[in-house]
Design a protein around this motif. Structure first.
Motif: not given
Length: 341
Positions: A192-217
């Motif tokens: 469960v941990f590894l699947v969750v980590a993989l999903i959000f690694h991909m989300a932060l790195r390759y999606t608009r969600y990730g770009k917005f998250t980094y931009a706000i910070g």
């Protein structure tokens, strides 16, 4: 500076950037170094190997998997420049409420006698919704009332723990079904941990969600000018963090085969520690899930190593605190160095 000097300086700066060791690699080298130190100390003082004991390593990985699930959510919050102090309490609250919908009819003291023997997906969905609701409350307070994240999540920290105690008047919830218990058996928490980590690694790195998250910070004003709805996105990030804390509560209860109001005490600090050790900057805008995974393992190796060397638990907390401070100092130094370049 002459044109020739400028031309010479540019390749030099490029070569320096290329020589810079990636943050994740340096953190991984720290992990290897800590493990080797414990191995040497083990042979010196205990007469045993630290790394060659598969049972110890298995227990360690299972223990840190729950912290890792929380840390994935906390990483995203910290990248936005926020903080989440409520995750440990949300684990306890979620564990209590979800487990009350996972009880077997053979258990004589069910919280809801008419709602026993339910399919495992029912308590899972209930737990995830409870965690998401806590995250929604955090995010809405922070985004729309402008309450500092520290204060908003501190309030949830107290409230969620209070709900966990009130729910069954402090009594544990036991007698879970085999279906629900299965989630916490064998290597499933790690999966469960590894699947969750993989999903959000991909989300932060390759999606608009990730770009917005980094931009706000990195720069909230610039993010707003570029058209990002900061308030809506912050709510989304905190909902995800709450959802993952809820998932951690489900896994914790399933693994323990019981739920208690005290579950998750201190987990929020461990998750923040794993995140910071993994290279995520507390100033926001910098961090990766891969670093958090390594940071989580470092935290697990340290705890397991202390136990292996029979070091008193009080000293363990002191050393853990010093390591968190050291990680923050290193981050401040790294940020200053980055600004100079």
């Amino acid at each position: 500076m002459t044109t020739k000097a400028a031309e010479g300086a540019a390749p030099l700066a490029t070569r320096q950037r290329r020589r810079r060791i990636p943050t994740e690699l340096s953190i991984f080298l720290v992990l290897v170094g800590i493990a080797l130190i414990y191995e040497v100390l083990g042979w010196m003082f205990i007469g045993q190997s630290f790394l060659m004991n598969s049972q110890r390593l298995t227990i360690m990985i299972l223990q840190v998997s729950v912290i890792g699930i929380i840390a994935v959510g906390v990483t995203q919050v910290i990248i936005t420049g926020g903080i989440d102090l409520s995750s440990g309490s949300v684990v306890g609250m979620t564990a209590m409420i979800a487990t009350s919908f996972a009880q077997s009819s053979t258990w004589g003291r069910a919280v809801f006698p008419s709602l026993t023997d339910l399919p495992a997906f029912v308590p899972i969905v209930v737990g995830l919704l409870i965690g998401a609701a806590a995250g929604l409350a955090n995010g809405a307070l922070i985004a729309y009332t402008k309450i500092p994240p520290f204060i908003a999540t501190l309030g949830m920290f107290v409230s969620a723990r209070g709900v966990a105690k009130w729910y069954t008047k402090g009594q544990p919830v036991s007698g879970i079904t085999e279906q629900f218990h299965f989630i916490g058996t064998k290597a499933w928490p790690v999966v469960v941990f590894l699947v969750v980590a993989l999903i959000f690694h991909m989300a932060l790195r390759y999606t608009r969600y990730g770009k917005f998250t980094y931009a706000i910070g990195a720069n909230p004003q610039a993010a707003r000018v570029s058209g990002i709805n900061i308030e809506a996105h912050l709510v989304k990030v905190y909902v995800i963090a709450g959802l993952l804390a809820g998932l951690a509560g489900i896994v914790t209860a399933a693994r323990a085969e019981t739920a208690q109001a005290s579950m998750g005490v201190g987990y929020e600090l461990d998750a923040i520690a794993a995140t910071v050790i993994g290279g995520t900057s507390l100033t926001g805008g910098v961090g990766r899930i891969t670093g958090t995974v390594i940071g989580t393992i470092i935290l697990g190796v340290m705890t397991s190593g202390f136990t292996f060397l029979r070091i008193d638990a009080y000293y363990q907390e002191i050393v853990k605190g010093l390591i968190i401070i050291a990680a923050v100092v290193i981050d401040v130094y790294r940020q200053k160095k980055r600004r100079k370049h």
